[in-house]
Design a protein around this motif. Structure first.
Motif, short mmCIF file in Angstrom:
data_model
loop_
_atom_site.label_atom_id
_atom_site.label_comp_id
_atom_site.label_asym_id
_atom_site.label_seq_id
_atom_site.Cartn_x
_atom_site.Cartn_y
_atom_site.Cartn_z
N ARG A 25 33.55 31.30 49.13
CA ARG A 25 32.99 32.49 48.79
C ARG A 25 31.59 32.25 47.92
NH1 ARG A 25 35.34 37.54 45.29
NH2 ARG A 25 33.46 38.99 45.14
N THR A 26 30.51 32.69 48.49
CA THR A 26 29.20 32.45 47.87
C THR A 26 28.72 33.61 46.89
OG1 THR A 26 28.55 30.83 49.32
CG2 THR A 26 27.09 31.57 48.45
N VAL A 27 28.10 33.35 45.83
CA VAL A 27 27.19 34.35 45.07
C VAL A 27 26.17 33.72 44.39
CG1 VAL A 27 29.16 35.84 44.52
CG2 VAL A 27 28.68 34.06 42.86
N TYR A 28 25.13 34.30 44.15
CA TYR A 28 23.90 33.93 43.59
C TYR A 28 23.85 34.36 42.16
CZ TYR A 28 22.40 33.12 48.35
OH TYR A 28 22.50 32.84 49.62
N GLU A 29 23.15 33.44 41.32
CA GLU A 29 23.02 33.61 40.01
C GLU A 29 22.96 35.13 39.51
OE1 GLU A 29 21.07 29.81 37.72
OE2 GLU A 29 20.23 30.15 39.33
N ASN A 30 21.81 35.53 40.01
CA ASN A 30 21.62 37.11 39.19
C ASN A 30 22.85 37.93 39.54
OD1 ASN A 30 19.03 36.46 38.01
ND2 ASN A 30 17.94 37.23 39.65
N ASP A 31 23.33 37.81 40.71
CA ASP A 31 24.37 38.53 41.10
C ASP A 31 25.62 38.23 40.29
OD1 ASP A 31 23.13 39.79 42.97
OD2 ASP A 31 23.76 38.35 44.68
N THR A 78 49.28 36.41 45.99
CA THR A 78 50.27 35.45 46.81
C THR A 78 49.90 35.63 48.26
OG1 THR A 78 51.67 37.32 46.74
CG2 THR A 78 52.04 35.80 45.04
N GLY A 79 50.45 34.68 49.01
CA GLY A 79 50.17 34.82 50.55
C GLY A 79 49.26 33.91 50.86
N ASN A 80 48.44 34.10 52.01
CA ASN A 80 47.26 33.18 52.53
C ASN A 80 46.15 33.73 51.84
OD1 ASN A 80 49.16 31.92 54.43
ND2 ASN A 80 48.93 33.53 55.93
N PRO A 81 45.37 32.79 51.36
CA PRO A 81 44.25 33.04 50.68
C PRO A 81 42.97 33.32 51.71
CG PRO A 81 44.33 30.78 50.84
CD PRO A 81 45.71 31.28 51.28
N ALA A 82 42.01 34.19 51.35
CA ALA A 82 40.95 34.58 51.59
C ALA A 82 39.72 33.47 51.60
CB ALA A 82 40.52 35.85 51.72
N TYR A 83 39.89 32.90 50.41
CA TYR A 83 38.78 31.99 49.96
C TYR A 83 39.65 31.14 48.72
CZ TYR A 83 38.27 35.33 46.33
OH TYR A 83 38.52 36.30 45.27
N THR A 84 39.14 30.04 48.75
CA THR A 84 39.82 29.06 47.54
C THR A 84 38.81 28.49 46.80
OG1 THR A 84 39.87 27.17 49.23
CG2 THR A 84 41.78 28.33 49.07
N SER A 85 37.56 28.88 46.85
CA SER A 85 36.31 28.23 46.16
C SER A 85 35.40 29.44 46.00
CB SER A 85 35.74 27.02 47.10
OG SER A 85 34.55 26.54 46.17
N LEU A 86 34.81 29.53 44.89
CA LEU A 86 33.34 30.31 44.52
C LEU A 86 32.51 29.45 44.28
CD1 LEU A 86 32.40 33.07 43.88
CD2 LEU A 86 32.68 32.49 41.57
N LEU A 141 33.43 33.23 56.94
CA LEU A 141 33.77 33.23 55.55
C LEU A 141 34.08 34.61 54.83
CD1 LEU A 141 31.55 30.11 54.50
CD2 LEU A 141 33.60 30.15 55.71
N ASN A 142 35.17 34.48 54.08
CA ASN A 142 35.48 35.93 53.46
C ASN A 142 34.39 36.63 52.61
OD1 ASN A 142 37.74 38.03 53.02
ND2 ASN A 142 37.15 37.51 50.97
N GLY A 143 33.78 35.71 51.73
CA GLY A 143 32.73 36.16 51.13
C GLY A 143 31.43 36.43 51.63
N ALA A 144 31.20 35.64 52.62
CA ALA A 144 30.03 36.00 53.47
C ALA A 144 30.41 37.06 54.65
CB ALA A 144 29.77 34.86 54.37
#
Length: 268
Positions: free
Chosen positions: A26-32, A135-143, A197-200
């Motif tokens: 999952r990706t976010v930008y600094e200001n967000d 719990t369960g299957n993850p949508a993302y494992t990294s921010l 990607l989930n965040g995307a």
């Protein structure tokens, strides 16, 4: 028999590793990340990394409001509260790894769903996130937190006046032309249909919804400044904060059919 069991075990390990490698980030930008509260889920058995490599920042200290359900490690030494960079043993930390642990009976006040807050103090700023056990299957494992300079530039539509011709009474020598300007353009990013990607996906949903709203406004289907227009704008903001489609619909109170029609219009 032992050899066969070993081969099966190795196959299962490789299969699990392949599945883990396929889990998106999952990706976010600094200001967000600084301007709004972001909720992060930490899936049991998978964990979550918070990666600041792209920003060039060094993580100095980490605090978890309720440490009875989560533990963390870092890829470098953190600093004492009164120390400088020279006292950060083990190198500079740029990545934090969070994982769920069996609940510990601490004499602290906990939330009903087990959620709490994590604070990251870096060399330049402070980040705060709400973390929730899942719990369960993850949508993302990294921010992945990226610099705002890496944010794609928005695409804007040019504003052009729409001429309407209104005939005067017969006594008038010529028709009068009235120019009605279109609504202010909405800056959007065209979603990438191939992104998984989930965040995307959530960010692309927000961009698709914004693009669909702009198209509907241009066609006169949704009037700018109307109740529907404002509710859709609220839904766009909620999607950009990481909310799901259902959560965005519920919190913004936008009509569900209108939401999906605008979403599809924005993907054309």
């Amino acid at each position: 028999m032992l050899k066969k069991t070993t081969i099966i075990a190795a196959f299962l390990i490789l299969t699990s590793a392949a599945k883990a490698m396929a889990i998106p980030a999952r990706t976010v930008y600094e200001n967000d990340a600084n301007s709004s509260a972001i909720e992060l889920k930490v899936w049991k058995g998978y964990g979550l990394t918070i990666n600041l490599m792209s920003t060039g920042e060094t993580i100095k200290q980490v605090w978890i409001g309720d440490p009875s359900r989560f533990a963390f490690t870092s890829n470098g030494g953190l600093c004492p509260s009164s120390g400088g960079d020279s006292e950060c043993a083990g190198g500079k930390a740029t990545v934090i790894f969070l994982r769920q642990i069996d609940p510990i009976d601490f004499p602290v006040s906990t939330s009903g769903d087990g959620s709490t807050q994590i604070t990251l103090l870096t060399s330049q700023k402070q980040y705060q996130f709400k973390i929730v056990p899942a719990t369960g299957n993850p949508a993302y494992t990294s921010l992945v937190i990226k610099s705002d300079s890496d944010r794609p530039l928005p695409i804007t539509r040019p504003r052009t006046p729409l001429p309407l011709t209104v005939q005067k009474p017969q006594s008038a020598p010529s028709p009068q032309t009235i120019k009605v300007p279109l609504p202010q353009p909405v800056a959007v990013l065209r979603p990438n249909p191939g992104t998984t990607l989930n965040g995307a996906i959530q960010r692309n949903d927000a961009n698709a919804l914004a693009f669909g709203l702009a198209e509907a406004g241009r066609k006169g289907q949704v009037k700018p400044g109307s109740t529907t227009w404002n509710k859709v704008q609220d839904a766009i903001k909620l999607l950009r904060r990481g909310k799901t489609r259902d959560e965005a619909i519920s919190l913004s109170q936008v009509d569900k059919t209108t939401f999906h029609q605008l979403l599809e219009l924005g993907r054309l």
